[in-house]
Scaffold this active site. Sequence first.
Site, PDB file in Angstrom:
ATOM      1  N   GLY A 121      -4.762  -2.411 -12.814  1.00 26.90           N
ATOM      2  CA  GLY A 121      -4.285  -3.694 -13.352  1.00 26.90           C
ATOM      3  C   GLY A 121      -5.329  -4.804 -13.346  1.00 26.90           C
ATOM      4  O   GLY A 121      -5.534  -5.495 -14.349  1.00 26.90           O
ATOM      5  N   LYS A 122      -6.037  -4.961 -12.217  1.00 26.83           N
ATOM      6  CA  LYS A 122      -7.003  -6.073 -12.122  1.00 26.83           C
ATOM      7  C   LYS A 122      -8.218  -5.806 -13.015  1.00 26.83           C
ATOM      8  O   LYS A 122      -8.795  -6.738 -13.590  1.00 26.83           O
ATOM      9  CB  LYS A 122      -7.455  -6.281 -10.672  1.00 26.83           C
ATOM     10  CG  LYS A 122      -6.337  -6.607  -9.706  1.00 26.83           C
ATOM     11  CD  LYS A 122      -5.692  -7.937 -10.035  1.00 26.83           C
ATOM     12  CE  LYS A 122      -4.587  -8.301  -9.055  1.00 26.83           C
ATOM     13  NZ  LYS A 122      -3.401  -7.455  -9.098  1.00 26.83           N
ATOM     14  N   ARG A 144      -5.274   8.624  -6.535  1.00 25.90           N
ATOM     15  CA  ARG A 144      -5.136   7.349  -7.253  1.00 25.90           C
ATOM     16  C   ARG A 144      -6.317   7.136  -8.220  1.00 25.90           C
ATOM     17  O   ARG A 144      -6.176   6.499  -9.253  1.00 25.90           O
ATOM     18  CB  ARG A 144      -5.019   6.190  -6.246  1.00 25.90           C
ATOM     19  CG  ARG A 144      -3.676   6.189  -5.514  1.00 25.90           C
ATOM     20  CD  ARG A 144      -3.595   5.119  -4.444  1.00 25.90           C
ATOM     21  NE  ARG A 144      -3.685   3.767  -4.931  1.00 25.90           N
ATOM     22  CZ  ARG A 144      -2.673   3.064  -5.425  1.00 25.90           C
ATOM     23  NH1 ARG A 144      -1.476   3.598  -5.499  1.00 25.90           N
ATOM     24  NH2 ARG A 144      -2.859   1.818  -5.841  1.00 25.90           N
ATOM     25  N   CYS A 236      -0.853  -8.576  -2.211  1.00 29.95           N
ATOM     26  CA  CYS A 236       0.538  -8.763  -2.643  1.00 29.95           C
ATOM     27  C   CYS A 236       1.427  -8.912  -1.410  1.00 29.95           C
ATOM     28  O   CYS A 236       2.534  -8.378  -1.362  1.00 29.95           O
ATOM     29  CB  CYS A 236       0.996  -7.627  -3.551  1.00 29.95           C
ATOM     30  SG  CYS A 236       0.970  -6.007  -2.768  1.00 29.95           S
TER      31      CYS A 236
HETATM   32  C1  LIG Z   1      -3.331  -3.232  -3.966  1.00 30.99           C
HETATM   33  S1  LIG Z   1      -3.941  -1.691  -4.408  1.00 30.99           S
HETATM   34  C2  LIG Z   1      -4.946  -2.055  -5.775  1.00 30.99           C
HETATM   35  C3  LIG Z   1      -4.204  -2.333  -7.059  1.00 30.99           C
HETATM   36  C4  LIG Z   1      -5.120  -2.495  -8.250  1.00 30.99           C
HETATM   37  N1  LIG Z   1      -6.134  -3.501  -7.991  1.00 30.99           N
HETATM   38  C5  LIG Z   1      -4.408  -2.858  -9.521  1.00 30.99           C
HETATM   39  O1  LIG Z   1      -4.372  -4.043  -9.881  1.00 30.99           O
HETATM   40  O2  LIG Z   1      -3.880  -1.971 -10.186  1.00 30.99           O
HETATM   41  C6  LIG Z   1      -5.128  -1.409  -3.163  1.00 30.99           C
HETATM   42  C7  LIG Z   1      -5.982  -0.159  -3.352  1.00 30.99           C
HETATM   43  O3  LIG Z   1      -6.921  -0.077  -2.274  1.00 30.99           O
HETATM   44  C8  LIG Z   1      -7.111   1.284  -1.929  1.00 30.99           C
HETATM   45  N2  LIG Z   1      -7.577   1.358  -0.513  1.00 30.99           N
HETATM   46  C9  LIG Z   1      -6.910   1.790   0.568  1.00 30.99           C
HETATM   47  N3  LIG Z   1      -7.670   1.717   1.663  1.00 30.99           N
HETATM   48  C10 LIG Z   1      -8.860   1.215   1.268  1.00 30.99           C
HETATM   49  C11 LIG Z   1     -10.064   0.918   1.965  1.00 30.99           C
HETATM   50  N4  LIG Z   1     -10.196   1.069   3.289  1.00 30.99           N
HETATM   51  N5  LIG Z   1     -11.080   0.415   1.239  1.00 30.99           N
HETATM   52  C12 LIG Z   1     -10.972   0.211  -0.092  1.00 30.99           C
HETATM   53  N6  LIG Z   1      -9.842   0.489  -0.786  1.00 30.99           N
HETATM   54  C13 LIG Z   1      -8.806   0.981  -0.119  1.00 30.99           C
HETATM   55  C14 LIG Z   1      -5.767   1.920  -2.139  1.00 30.99           C
HETATM   56  O4  LIG Z   1      -5.903   3.322  -2.359  1.00 30.99           O
HETATM   57  C15 LIG Z   1      -5.207   1.160  -3.341  1.00 30.99           C
HETATM   58  O5  LIG Z   1      -5.451   1.846  -4.526  1.00 30.99           O
END
Ligand SMILES: C[S@@+](CC[C@H](N)C(=O)[O-])C[C@H]1O[C@@H](n2cnc3c(N)ncnc32)[C@H](O)[C@@H]1O
Length: 299
Positions: A121-122, A144, A236
């Site tokens: 999304g971002k 993902r 979020c």
């Molecule tokens: C809030 S979601 C991102 C949503 C995305 N930006 C969007 O707008 O569609 C956070 C993402 O961070 C990833 N994530 C989890 N642990 C992480 C880490 N330690 N470092 C970086 N990314 C991580 C997750 O797998 C997830 O896909």
Amino acid sequence: MSAEPAGKGELRLCARLGLEGQAAEALLAAMRAGVSSRGAVVLTAKAPPDYVPPFDCAELNAPWLPPHVFVPAEGVKPTAHADYAAGLYYSLDLSSCWESACLAEVPPPASSLDMCAAPGGKTMLMAARFGAGNHTANEVHPGRRGILRQNLEQCGMPQVRVAGNRPDQWARSGETFDLLLVDAPCSGQSLLCKGIRNPGCLSSSMVNGNAKRQKGIMLAAVQCVNPGGHIVYTTCTYDPEENEKVIAYILKRIPGWSAVEVPLLAPFRSQLAAFPAYRLLPAHGFGAGGFCCLLKKDK
Ligand SMILES: C[S@@+](CC[C@H](N)C(=O)[O-])C[C@H]1O[C@@H](n2cnc3c(N)ncnc32)[C@H](O)[C@@H]1O
């Protein structure tokens, strides 16, 4: 307080946010009712110039809404249209578009990295404003990452580089960018307002664990930015521990960074920090909510 007695986690969250009386009740009611979701679509690289989505859109009093984002009218399902399947627009929650107003304060980047990118999304919002030029969409989780890749292809952005590095690996790589998006993994308290079950999201252990991870991600992120470049930090979730306190931690420890005013987001300015930071709550009427802060590295 609302008819249902508030739990410990709910009371702690309201206290941390400085919400009392009706304001606290409104947040708790939204988290319990789970109906604060509000859809939006962002136009993709496949949308021709002057394209408008083939459904009725709501007129919102929302000056922060970018021109490439449309809000379907009540009852419209944007994902049911052929143009969605064709990738002309990408569907997401309105509160996930809100923070892209930060990009209005950022010059077009020569290079950009979305550090936590899936499902995309971002990255879509950034590309709609600046183009996908020299953009990297990074996702650590392999499953993902596959979804991210699929979404980018469907929306006409196969040229975007997809990567799967941990933030500390990016920091060590020495590669730097003009713009970083850090949509950090978080406790996701706003998911409750969309009717999504999220057990434990109000617990201290969940919030503190996420805050620790977010600080680690940001300590790496600041090493990946060119002089004069920016980071858009978003979550979020509502809890200040995962938001204002993460930014305060970075500003205190890392010299040469400051938080930047985003005039379009002035109505959402957080009173919980001396620096500019912004929180959307369900009571604002633009979806489930979240937090954002724009950071700039000195030249
Ligand atoms: C809030 S979601 C991102 C949503 C995305 N930006 C969007 O707008 O569609 C956070 C993402 O961070 C990833 N994530 C989890 N642990 C992480 C880490 N330690 N470092 C970086 N990314 C991580 C997750 O797998 C997830 O896909």
